[in-house]
Design a protein around this motif. Sequence first.
Motif, mmCIF file in Angstrom:
data_model
loop_
_atom_site.group_PDB
_atom_site.id
_atom_site.type_symbol
_atom_site.label_atom_id
_atom_site.label_comp_id
_atom_site.label_asym_id
_atom_site.label_seq_id
_atom_site.Cartn_x
_atom_site.Cartn_y
_atom_site.Cartn_z
ATOM 1 N N SER A 145 0.835 -1.201 0.000
ATOM 2 C CA SER A 145 0.000 0.000 0.000
ATOM 3 C C SER A 145 0.868 1.249 0.000
ATOM 4 C CB SER A 145 -0.894 0.011 1.243
ATOM 5 O OG SER A 145 -1.676 1.170 1.285
ATOM 6 N N LYS A 146 0.281 2.350 -0.423
ATOM 7 C CA LYS A 146 0.967 3.638 -0.333
ATOM 8 C C LYS A 146 0.876 4.206 1.087
ATOM 9 C CE LYS A 146 0.203 5.130 -5.114
ATOM 10 N NZ LYS A 146 1.465 4.645 -5.573
ATOM 11 N N THR A 147 -0.073 3.685 1.879
ATOM 12 C CA THR A 147 -0.292 4.212 3.224
ATOM 13 C C THR A 147 -0.053 3.126 4.271
ATOM 14 O OG1 THR A 147 -2.625 3.619 3.217
ATOM 15 C CG2 THR A 147 -2.049 5.811 2.392
ATOM 16 N N LEU A 148 0.163 3.562 5.490
ATOM 17 C CA LEU A 148 0.244 2.660 6.632
ATOM 18 C C LEU A 148 -1.094 2.778 7.347
ATOM 19 C CD1 LEU A 148 2.140 0.847 8.391
ATOM 20 C CD2 LEU A 148 2.551 2.889 9.759
ATOM 21 N N ALA A 149 -1.984 1.813 7.100
ATOM 22 C CA ALA A 149 -3.345 1.928 7.626
ATOM 23 C C ALA A 149 -3.807 0.609 8.225
ATOM 24 C CB ALA A 149 -4.302 2.369 6.517
ATOM 25 N N PHE A 150 -3.728 0.523 9.541
ATOM 26 C CA PHE A 150 -4.229 -0.644 10.257
ATOM 27 C C PHE A 150 -5.718 -0.467 10.481
ATOM 28 C CE2 PHE A 150 0.224 -0.474 11.308
ATOM 29 C CZ PHE A 150 0.607 -1.799 11.298
ATOM 30 N N THR A 151 -6.443 -1.560 10.537
ATOM 31 C CA THR A 151 -7.859 -1.517 10.883
ATOM 32 C C THR A 151 -8.240 -2.816 11.559
ATOM 33 O OG1 THR A 151 -10.067 -0.902 10.101
ATOM 34 C CG2 THR A 151 -8.799 -2.433 8.706
ATOM 35 N N PHE A 152 -9.440 -2.853 12.080
ATOM 36 C CA PHE A 152 -9.972 -4.064 12.694
ATOM 37 C C PHE A 152 -11.072 -4.637 11.819
ATOM 38 C CE2 PHE A 152 -8.476 -1.734 16.506
ATOM 39 C CZ PHE A 152 -7.632 -2.707 17.029
ATOM 40 N N VAL A 153 -11.135 -5.958 11.756
ATOM 41 C CA VAL A 153 -12.232 -6.649 11.079
ATOM 42 C C VAL A 153 -12.695 -7.781 11.999
ATOM 43 C CG1 VAL A 153 -11.409 -6.112 8.743
ATOM 44 C CG2 VAL A 153 -10.710 -8.249 9.840
ATOM 45 N N PRO A 154 -13.944 -8.207 11.844
ATOM 46 C CA PRO A 154 -14.410 -9.335 12.665
ATOM 47 C C PRO A 154 -13.554 -10.570 12.396
ATOM 48 C CG PRO A 154 -16.245 -8.302 11.503
ATOM 49 C CD PRO A 154 -14.986 -7.707 10.953
ATOM 50 N N LYS A 155 -13.311 -11.353 13.424
ATOM 51 C CA LYS A 155 -12.466 -12.542 13.239
ATOM 52 C C LYS A 155 -13.084 -13.544 12.280
ATOM 53 C CE LYS A 155 -14.120 -15.301 17.106
ATOM 54 N NZ LYS A 155 -13.773 -15.933 18.359
ATOM 55 N N SER A 156 -14.394 -13.475 12.063
ATOM 56 C CA SER A 156 -15.083 -14.404 11.166
ATOM 57 C C SER A 156 -14.990 -13.985 9.697
ATOM 58 C CB SER A 156 -16.553 -14.519 11.560
ATOM 59 O OG SER A 156 -17.165 -13.251 11.484
ATOM 60 N N GLN A 157 -14.496 -12.784 9.442
ATOM 61 C CA GLN A 157 -14.423 -12.287 8.063
ATOM 62 C C GLN A 157 -13.387 -13.067 7.268
ATOM 63 O OE1 GLN A 157 -14.474 -8.042 7.590
ATOM 64 N NE2 GLN A 157 -13.048 -8.120 5.870
ATOM 65 N N VAL A 158 -13.678 -13.333 6.005
ATOM 66 C CA VAL A 158 -12.705 -13.945 5.107
ATOM 67 C C VAL A 158 -11.760 -12.827 4.686
ATOM 68 C CG1 VAL A 158 -12.356 -15.124 2.913
ATOM 69 C CG2 VAL A 158 -14.361 -15.661 4.316
ATOM 70 N N ILE A 159 -10.486 -13.034 4.931
ATOM 71 C CA ILE A 159 -9.502 -11.981 4.721
ATOM 72 C C ILE A 159 -8.633 -12.329 3.518
ATOM 73 C CG2 ILE A 159 -7.581 -10.738 5.772
ATOM 74 C CD1 ILE A 159 -8.903 -11.469 8.506
ATOM 75 N N SER A 160 -8.422 -11.359 2.674
ATOM 76 C CA SER A 160 -7.613 -11.535 1.470
ATOM 77 C C SER A 160 -6.201 -11.981 1.820
ATOM 78 C CB SER A 160 -7.550 -10.214 0.702
ATOM 79 O OG SER A 160 -6.548 -10.256 -0.298
ATOM 80 N N MET A 161 -5.615 -12.757 0.906
ATOM 81 C CA MET A 161 -4.229 -13.176 1.113
ATOM 82 C C MET A 161 -3.264 -11.999 0.991
ATOM 83 S SD MET A 161 -3.238 -15.201 -2.307
ATOM 84 C CE MET A 161 -2.642 -14.344 -3.730
ATOM 85 N N MET A 162 -3.748 -10.866 0.520
ATOM 86 C CA MET A 162 -2.916 -9.675 0.397
ATOM 87 C C MET A 162 -2.969 -8.809 1.662
ATOM 88 S SD MET A 162 -1.312 -10.083 -2.324
ATOM 89 C CE MET A 162 -0.485 -8.525 -2.399
ATOM 90 N N CYS A 163 -3.560 -9.344 2.710
ATOM 91 C CA CYS A 163 -3.604 -8.652 3.997
ATOM 92 C C CYS A 163 -2.770 -9.415 5.019
ATOM 93 C CB CYS A 163 -5.039 -8.540 4.506
ATOM 94 S SG CYS A 163 -6.033 -7.385 3.590
ATOM 95 N N ILE A 164 -2.163 -8.676 5.891
ATOM 96 C CA ILE A 164 -1.437 -9.239 7.017
ATOM 97 C C ILE A 164 -2.385 -9.223 8.203
ATOM 98 C CG2 ILE A 164 0.560 -8.990 8.544
ATOM 99 C CD1 ILE A 164 1.301 -9.555 5.595
ATOM 100 N N VAL A 165 -2.536 -10.356 8.875
ATOM 101 C CA VAL A 165 -3.396 -10.459 10.048
ATOM 102 C C VAL A 165 -2.512 -10.409 11.288
ATOM 103 C CG1 VAL A 165 -5.041 -11.900 11.295
ATOM 104 C CG2 VAL A 165 -5.066 -11.878 8.785
ATOM 105 N N LEU A 166 -2.831 -9.492 12.178
ATOM 106 C CA LEU A 166 -2.139 -9.396 13.460
ATOM 107 C C LEU A 166 -3.125 -9.812 14.540
ATOM 108 C CD1 LEU A 166 -0.386 -5.981 12.878
ATOM 109 C CD2 LEU A 166 0.600 -8.245 12.635
ATOM 110 N N THR A 167 -2.711 -10.691 15.387
ATOM 111 C CA THR A 167 -3.627 -11.278 16.374
ATOM 112 C C THR A 167 -3.758 -10.402 17.617
ATOM 113 O OG1 THR A 167 -1.842 -12.652 17.231
ATOM 114 C CG2 THR A 167 -3.240 -13.620 15.537
ATOM 115 N N PHE A 168 -4.208 -9.189 17.380
ATOM 116 C CA PHE A 168 -4.486 -8.232 18.446
ATOM 117 C C PHE A 168 -5.881 -7.683 18.218
ATOM 118 C CE2 PHE A 168 0.104 -7.942 17.698
ATOM 119 C CZ PHE A 168 0.590 -8.188 18.973
ATOM 120 N N ASP A 169 -6.598 -7.416 19.286
ATOM 121 C CA ASP A 169 -7.907 -6.774 19.157
ATOM 122 C C ASP A 169 -8.021 -5.543 20.046
ATOM 123 O OD1 ASP A 169 -8.125 -7.955 21.645
ATOM 124 O OD2 ASP A 169 -10.077 -8.869 21.267
#
Length: 116
Positions: free
Chosen positions: A27-51
């Motif tokens: 990405s051009k930006t540094l943008a963290f966000t939260f998504v529900p743990k049940s969401q199907v997440i793209s392989m182009m996303c990094i998942v961090l196990t913090f809530d």
Amino acid sequence: MAVLRPRKELYNAISELDQVMVIAQVSKTLAFTFVPKSQVISMMCIVLTFDDYLTFGLLQNSIHQSWVQKYASALKSDTRYTPSDVFETFPLPIIADTAKSNFEILAKSYFPYAKK
């Protein structure tokens, strides 16, 4: 802890969480966000196990952004956020217990603006 592939370890790590923190791998930006743990997440996303918003605040700031600019690789002109080069090497600061709740409140109040 960063988990790179959908596997048992990921589901075990997030089983007790309500949401997970994610960031686009490129990405051009540094943008963290939260998504529900049940969401199907793209392989182009990094998942961090913090809530928690404390960790969000520590990662979504100019100090971490400077770290990313120095240690991350690039894909064309975009930053490539790789956990092994950026997240795992970032020296998370130790925050005094007396300041944690204030910092978390501040980060949580910032979160809606970061989503825009």
